[in-house]
Write a protein that holds these residues in place. Structure first.
Motif, PDB file in Angstrom:
ATOM      1  N   ILE A  26     -35.902  -5.543 -15.621  1.00 56.56           N
ATOM      2  CA  ILE A  26     -35.081  -6.239 -14.846  1.00 56.56           C
ATOM      3  C   ILE A  26     -36.513  -5.700 -13.509  1.00 56.56           C
ATOM      4  CG2 ILE A  26     -33.911  -5.844 -12.350  1.00 56.56           C
ATOM      5  CD1 ILE A  26     -31.807  -5.004 -14.833  1.00 56.56           C
ATOM      6  N   ILE A  52     -36.494 -10.812 -21.743  1.00 54.10           N
ATOM      7  CA  ILE A  52     -36.475 -11.697 -20.698  1.00 54.10           C
ATOM      8  C   ILE A  52     -36.514 -10.454 -19.390  1.00 54.10           C
ATOM      9  CG2 ILE A  52     -33.448 -11.622 -20.210  1.00 54.10           C
ATOM     10  CD1 ILE A  52     -33.200 -11.707 -22.643  1.00 54.10           C
ATOM     11  N   ASN A  54     -35.161 -10.702 -15.592  1.00 55.26           N
ATOM     12  CA  ASN A  54     -34.447 -11.160 -14.413  1.00 55.26           C
ATOM     13  C   ASN A  54     -34.954 -10.721 -12.932  1.00 55.26           C
ATOM     14  OD1 ASN A  54     -31.428 -10.392 -15.286  1.00 55.26           O
ATOM     15  ND2 ASN A  54     -32.818 -11.764 -16.510  1.00 55.26           N
ATOM     16  N   THR A  56     -36.742 -10.030  -9.462  1.00 56.79           N
ATOM     17  CA  THR A  56     -35.351  -9.020  -8.200  1.00 56.79           C
ATOM     18  C   THR A  56     -36.004  -9.271  -6.587  1.00 56.79           C
ATOM     19  OG1 THR A  56     -37.247  -6.580  -8.069  1.00 56.79           O
ATOM     20  CG2 THR A  56     -34.446  -6.568  -8.762  1.00 56.79           C
ATOM     21  N   VAL A  78     -28.476 -13.998  -6.296  1.00 60.65           N
ATOM     22  CA  VAL A  78     -29.054 -14.682  -7.559  1.00 60.65           C
ATOM     23  C   VAL A  78     -29.277 -13.623  -8.460  1.00 60.65           C
ATOM     24  CG1 VAL A  78     -31.318 -15.611  -7.698  1.00 60.65           C
ATOM     25  CG2 VAL A  78     -29.822 -16.258  -5.555  1.00 60.65           C
ATOM     26  N   ILE A  79     -29.768 -12.154  -8.538  1.00 58.21           N
ATOM     27  CA  ILE A  79     -30.104 -11.356  -8.999  1.00 58.21           C
ATOM     28  C   ILE A  79     -28.807 -11.167  -9.813  1.00 58.21           C
ATOM     29  CG2 ILE A  79     -30.200  -8.628  -9.261  1.00 58.21           C
ATOM     30  CD1 ILE A  79     -32.009  -9.175  -6.836  1.00 58.21           C
ATOM     31  N   ASP A  81     -26.040 -13.307 -10.295  1.00 58.35           N
ATOM     32  CA  ASP A  81     -26.496 -14.899 -11.473  1.00 58.35           C
ATOM     33  C   ASP A  81     -26.907 -14.126 -12.575  1.00 58.35           C
ATOM     34  OD1 ASP A  81     -24.478 -15.640 -10.013  1.00 58.35           O
ATOM     35  OD2 ASP A  81     -26.471 -17.343  -8.645  1.00 58.35           O
ATOM     36  N   GLN A  82     -28.867 -14.041 -12.049  1.00 55.95           N
ATOM     37  CA  GLN A  82     -29.444 -13.828 -13.589  1.00 55.95           C
ATOM     38  C   GLN A  82     -28.658 -12.668 -15.382  1.00 55.95           C
ATOM     39  OE1 GLN A  82     -33.810 -13.617 -12.315  1.00 55.95           O
ATOM     40  NE2 GLN A  82     -32.382 -13.408 -10.065  1.00 55.95           N
ATOM     41  N   LEU A  83     -28.141 -11.720 -13.710  1.00 58.24           N
ATOM     42  CA  LEU A  83     -27.711 -10.502 -15.085  1.00 58.24           C
ATOM     43  C   LEU A  83     -26.356 -11.246 -15.959  1.00 58.24           C
ATOM     44  CD1 LEU A  83     -27.779  -7.804 -12.759  1.00 58.24           C
ATOM     45  CD2 LEU A  83     -29.377  -8.210 -14.726  1.00 58.24           C
ATOM     46  N   ALA A  85     -25.673 -14.420 -16.514  1.00 58.49           N
ATOM     47  CA  ALA A  85     -26.466 -15.388 -17.204  1.00 58.49           C
ATOM     48  C   ALA A  85     -26.845 -14.613 -18.715  1.00 58.49           C
ATOM     49  CB  ALA A  85     -27.695 -15.969 -16.890  1.00 58.49           C
ATOM     50  N   THR A  86     -27.589 -13.886 -18.350  1.00 61.88           N
ATOM     51  CA  THR A  86     -28.751 -13.030 -19.284  1.00 61.88           C
ATOM     52  C   THR A  86     -27.364 -11.938 -20.342  1.00 61.88           C
ATOM     53  OG1 THR A  86     -30.016 -12.411 -18.330  1.00 61.88           O
ATOM     54  CG2 THR A  86     -30.086 -11.092 -20.026  1.00 61.88           C
TER      55      THR A  86
END
Ligand code: PXL
Length: 290
Positions: A26, A52, A54, A56, A78-79, A81-83, A85-86
């Protein structure tokens, strides 16, 4: 006709069922590829771990302003959302054959992002939380940076299982002045007491003497890791790559001390093989150990 390093016919015939260790970073994007998420992913790959990222924030150095950082945060949603999805793809409830339980935290950059990331970490899904406590960013407004430092100490440091402060960050986190190996050791012990984490405090080129000295302390074991300095100027991406190498090794099952030793050797080799550019600093090259 172009040529590639790979023979496409034999590549197409290659199949693997091996499920690699997984690691999440991250972190921020650093556009020139030396530091940040780019350095983390290259390090993960080099050490055989599926990486992977994500993001910031996006950092673009400004060549017209002494290469200071231009910093643009990624939107909080958006942060998150990435977390999301992961976690859905690789978290404990995902059904993935290998579960993602190892994360590296790089540049967060704002109190809002720290709150978003701390919330995602606090459910305990990560057994290994490696914090590279990136405190200041060249060119950042000082008032803003202070808020960010305090939020990082209050909300993310207590969640970390491994912390990799550089000289400046170790002084800031411990409240101690660091001038030699003894004071670097005292700072590492203090940061362990504050966080409960294993600590790899980096003297790097900041301490005088022929060696680049780092101190590892986990509450039981104290080890001074020392290698001859490679030049006297810090190399971009060294801190990110060190923490990423620790992360990759932990993801593969190494102990924290083994991870620290491997990471130190990895970064030393990468600094020896650094990449020069039009910027006033060289970048670490993760393929050094080959
Ligand atoms: O090296 C610290 C660092 C981490 N993350 C990002 C950066 C930098 C330094 O430039 O830009 C995104």
């Amino acid at each position: 006709m172009t040529s590639t390093a790979f023979d496409s016919a034999s590549l197409a015939a290659t199949e693997t069922t091996v499920s690699p260790a997984l690691a999440l970073t991250i972190a921020g994007s650093e556009a020139t590829g030396g530091a940040g998420a780019q350095a983390d992913l290259k390090t993960f790959q080099e050490l055989g771990v599926f990486g992977i990222a994500n993001l910031t924030c996006i950092v673009s150095f400004d060549p017209k302003d002494n290469w200071n950082h231009r910093f643009v945060p990624v939107d909080q949603q958006v942060i998150a959302d990435q977390l999301e999805a992961t976690t859905a793809a690789y978290g404990a409830a995902s059904g993935a054959p290998t579960v993602l339980d190892t994360v590296k935290i790089g540049m967060l950059g704002s109190p809002a992002t720290i709150a978003t990331v701390a919330a995602a970490l606090s459910d305990g899904q990560f057994a290994n939380v490696v914090l590279d406590p990136v405190l200041i960013c060249k060119g950042q407004e000082p008032g803003h940076a202070l808020d960010t430092d305090q939020a990082l100490k209050a909300q993310v440091l207590p969640l970390a299982t491994f912390v990799t402060p550089n000289h400046f960050e170790a002084e800031s986190l411990s409240g101690l002045e660091i001038t030699d190996v003894e004071s670097l050791t005292a700072a590492a012990v203090r940061i362990h007491e504050l966080s409960g984490a294993a600590v790899l405090a980096k003297g790097g080129v900041r301490l005088e003497g022929p060696d680049a000295v780092d101190v590892y302390y986990d509450g039981e074991t104290l080890e001074v890791l020392s290698t001859p300095k490679v030049g006297d100027v810090a190399v971009s991406g060294a801190g990110c790559s060190l923490a990423a190498a620790v992360t990759a090794e932990l993801a593969k099952g190494a102990t924290p001390l083994e991870a620290a030793r491997t990471a130190k050797a990895f970064v030393t080799a990468g600094i020896r093989n650094r990449v020069a550019s039009g910027a006033p600093f060289d970048a670490l090259w993760q393929c050094g150990p080959r």
